[in-house]
Design a protein around this motif. Structure first.
Motif, PDB file in Angstrom:
ATOM      1  N   GLU A 171      -6.794  -4.504  -2.348  1.00 49.71           N
ATOM      2  CA  GLU A 171      -6.101  -3.606  -3.275  1.00 49.71           C
ATOM      3  C   GLU A 171      -7.100  -2.713  -4.007  1.00 49.71           C
ATOM      4  N   LYS A 172      -8.251  -3.265  -4.321  1.00 46.56           N
ATOM      5  CA  LYS A 172      -9.276  -2.475  -5.012  1.00 46.56           C
ATOM      6  C   LYS A 172      -9.709  -1.301  -4.143  1.00 46.56           C
ATOM      7  N   PHE A 224      -0.296   1.379   1.820  1.00 50.83           N
ATOM      8  CA  PHE A 224      -1.261   1.935   0.875  1.00 50.83           C
ATOM      9  C   PHE A 224      -1.288   3.466   0.978  1.00 50.83           C
ATOM     10  N   LEU A 263      -0.417   2.788 -12.778  1.00 52.93           N
ATOM     11  CA  LEU A 263      -1.348   2.288 -11.757  1.00 52.93           C
ATOM     12  C   LEU A 263      -0.575   2.102 -10.455  1.00 52.93           C
ATOM     13  N   LYS A 264      -0.536   3.170  -9.665  1.00 54.72           N
ATOM     14  CA  LYS A 264       0.259   3.194  -8.438  1.00 54.72           C
ATOM     15  C   LYS A 264      -0.651   3.622  -7.290  1.00 54.72           C
ATOM     16  N   PHE A 265      -0.714   2.843  -6.227  1.00 55.14           N
ATOM     17  CA  PHE A 265      -1.585   3.206  -5.106  1.00 55.14           C
ATOM     18  C   PHE A 265      -0.932   2.893  -3.760  1.00 55.14           C
ATOM     19  N   HIS A 266       0.384   3.030  -3.700  1.00 52.65           N
ATOM     20  CA  HIS A 266       1.119   2.905  -2.451  1.00 52.65           C
ATOM     21  C   HIS A 266       1.853   4.220  -2.189  1.00 52.65           C
ATOM     22  N   ARG A 290       2.849   9.628  -3.052  1.00 52.97           N
ATOM     23  CA  ARG A 290       2.704   8.376  -3.783  1.00 52.97           C
ATOM     24  C   ARG A 290       4.060   7.872  -4.265  1.00 52.97           C
ATOM     25  N   LEU A 321      -7.540   6.329  -7.091  1.00 52.54           N
ATOM     26  CA  LEU A 321      -6.883   6.339  -8.399  1.00 52.54           C
ATOM     27  C   LEU A 321      -7.911   6.211  -9.516  1.00 52.54           C
ATOM     28  N   SER A 367      -7.178   1.437  -4.131  1.00 50.02           N
ATOM     29  CA  SER A 367      -7.003   2.147  -5.404  1.00 50.02           C
ATOM     30  C   SER A 367      -8.248   2.927  -5.834  1.00 50.02           C
ATOM     31  N   LEU A 420      -7.875  -2.286 -12.651  1.00 51.60           N
ATOM     32  CA  LEU A 420      -8.136  -1.901 -11.261  1.00 51.60           C
ATOM     33  C   LEU A 420      -9.375  -2.603 -10.712  1.00 51.60           C
TER      34      LEU A 420
END
Length: 527
Positions: free
Chosen positions: A105-106, A310, A293-296, A265, A112, A109, A98
């Motif tokens: 993207e960071k 996102f 690792l899912k952040f959408h 999510r 997360l 996330s 991550l």
């Protein structure tokens, strides 16, 4: 509406039942897919569920009531010291991945990484001993912890050798007692599957109550006067609770229920599928696969995975609170209707796989937390199955119907073109082992061989592998698991029959890898 102040204000009771289970996925291989299954369940499901229950207990101890089954294989994995020692590195790998994302993207996330580290802190604070946290809640009466069959064997297809059914159940009970200090009275039958006269084996083993799907109760003989809204009791003395579909559908169904909401999510968009193979291999991950690792967010079910928006955590948490209130409003109306049409105090039983809450439906633990927090506002008393039976309700005597909660409602999911080949294989192995156990052995090496053969037999009987074969997901893994345990079983049988062929290195290796049920007793398989 105010908090419940007296019994007359209660419209009825709600028993949420969670089934926490994983097959015995321990493997002498770091960063394996099977290891991911366990660690993702710990991080996304078991820890946040514990946090939700513990938080609710502080605010509302008398109405924080849940039933949960902790399967023997899951308990064995949670107790394993080597697995516990591996978890920190697993967490570090995900944090590293991550932190190395592009800035956009960071940023997306951040929630997360925070949740991963907050939950890992919880793990550290209890020294990785999640079982003790469950046990504390069990002792306080907030949780009713059930057992399950030892390796989640699908009992109806083991019935040809009743001793194999007893082996599954008695091994589970002994394992539960050694871990929690008391024998379980309730059991989650694997896949809620029941067949004629199973209640006799359950009763003789000390079990007193279990859960069935609704038609297992509704098709009972005679037909229960209260349907699924009250447990029945078999002639052998086992109470059976029936699943209420109206109370479960809003949570089960991703299409028509809460989990499919666009702000939640997205389960299927995972960084593990998107990172280059070389980057994964640098982290010791050999193949592309979901890494948790899912952040959408779901966005819309028709939107391709590459176009998902996102995830916004606050938006999703607020929606989970709304859905919890909607669920409680619906249950309150359901109970009110039931009490208007009859003179009994109805019970709604809502059983779910525990892993739905947090793993499949990331916001599930927030939903549960709000249910625990707010149920009394809607004149609903939360209960667990043990507490309900302690009230000594007057149960109707009925014989439950053979059934399961699998697709189709009976045994088709575990006996079909994709997995029926397993049945004669485990039946033959079970019959051979029962015959062997009728003979005496008189030295420690023989005992080790018999005990490990019993473990391999139990592991080969796991319904999880049949389920995977039918579902068509990781079928090669499932087939390999069944064949591995059967191969080890027959190799041990050969050694038992012929001491000149004993391979101590082979025995020691599989004792180390399949280190499950240290308290196993082959007397359970004796005729």
């Amino acid at each position: 509406m105010n908090e419940i102040n007296s019994k007359k204000n209660v419209l009825g009771q709600l028993a949420i039942v969670l089934h926490a289970h994983l097959p015995y996925v321990r493997k002498n291989e770091k960063n394996s897919l099977e290891e991911d299954w366990l660690f993702q369940a710990i991080l996304e499901c078991y820890i946040p569920l514990l946090q939700a229950i513990e938080s609710s207990k502080k605010e509302n101890p008398s109405n924080t009531k849940l039933t949960i089954s902790l399967s023997p294989t899951l308990l064995s994995l949670l107790k394993n010291k080597q697995i516990q020692e591996t978890f920190p590195n697993w967490i570090k790998t995900r944090n590293d991945l991550l932190s190395e994302l592009p800035q956009k993207e960071k940023n997306a996330s951040i929630f997360l990484m925070k949740n991963i580290n907050d939950r890992y802190l919880y793990w550290q604070e209890c020294s990785g001993n999640l079982i003790e946290r469950f046990n504390i809640l069990n002792k306080s009466g907030n949780l009713d912890i059930l057992t399950c069959a030892a390796t989640h064997g699908y009992l109806p297809i083991l019935r040809e050798n009743p001793e194999t059914v007893k082996g599954q159940i008695n091994t589970a009970i002994r394992n539960h007692e050694n871990i929690f200090g008391n024998k379980p009275y309730g059991i989650w039958l694997p896949e809620c599957a029941y067949y004629e006269n199973l209640d006799e084996i359950l009763y003789d083993s000390g079990i007193r109550y279990a859960i069935l799907d609704g038609h297992g109760i509704l098709n009972a003989t005679p037909r229960p006067r209260y349907g699924v809204y009250a447990p029945i009791c078999s002639k052998k003395g086992i109470a059976f609770f029936g699943r209420d579909s109206e109370s479960t559908l809003p949570v089960w169904s991703a299409k028509d229920g809460f989990p499919g909401d666009k702000v939640y999510r997205e389960f299927h968009k995972d960084l593990g599928w998107e990172l280059p193979s070389s980057k994964l291999q640098n982290k010791g991950i050999s193949t592309k696969r979901p890494l948790g690792l899912k952040f959408h967010k779901i966005t819309n079910e028709n939107v391709p995975l590459g176009e998902k928006e996102f995830y916004l955590e606050n938006e999703a948490i607020n929606k989970a609170a709304e859905h919890a209130d909607a669920y409680l409003v619906a249950r309150s109306k359901q109970l009110e209707k039931l009490t208007l049409s009859s003179s009994f105090n109805p019970l709604l039983v809502a059983p779910f796989d525990a892993e739905l809450f947090g793993h499949w439906w990331y916001e599930g633990p927030f939903f549960i937390k709000n249910i625990l927090k707010n149920s009394s506002k809607y004149s609903i008393k939360l209960t667990n199955l043990k507490e309900f039976l302690i009230q000594k309700p007057n149960l109707q005597i009925c014989e439950p119907s053979p059934s399961s909660w699998g697709q189709g409602g009976y045994h088709n999911y575990w006996i079909n073109d994709s997995n029926a080949w397993i049945v004669p294989e485990i039946t033959k192995a079970g019959s051979t082992f029962v015959d062997l156990c009728s003979k005496n052995f008189n030295n420690d090496l023989s005992k080790r061989l018999f005990n490990q053969a019993a473990r391999e037999l139990l592991l080969s009987e796991s319904s999880d592998w049949s389920f995977i074969l039918r579902a068509g997901t990781t079928t090669e893994l499932a087939k390999e698991r069944i064949e591995r345990h059967l191969f080890r079983f027959w190799k041990l049988v050969e050694m038992i029959k012929n001491y000149s062929k004993i391979n101590l290195k082979f025995l020691e290796d599989i004792e180390e890898e399949d280190k499950v049920f240290p308290d196993i007793n082959i007397d359970d398989w004796r005729r």
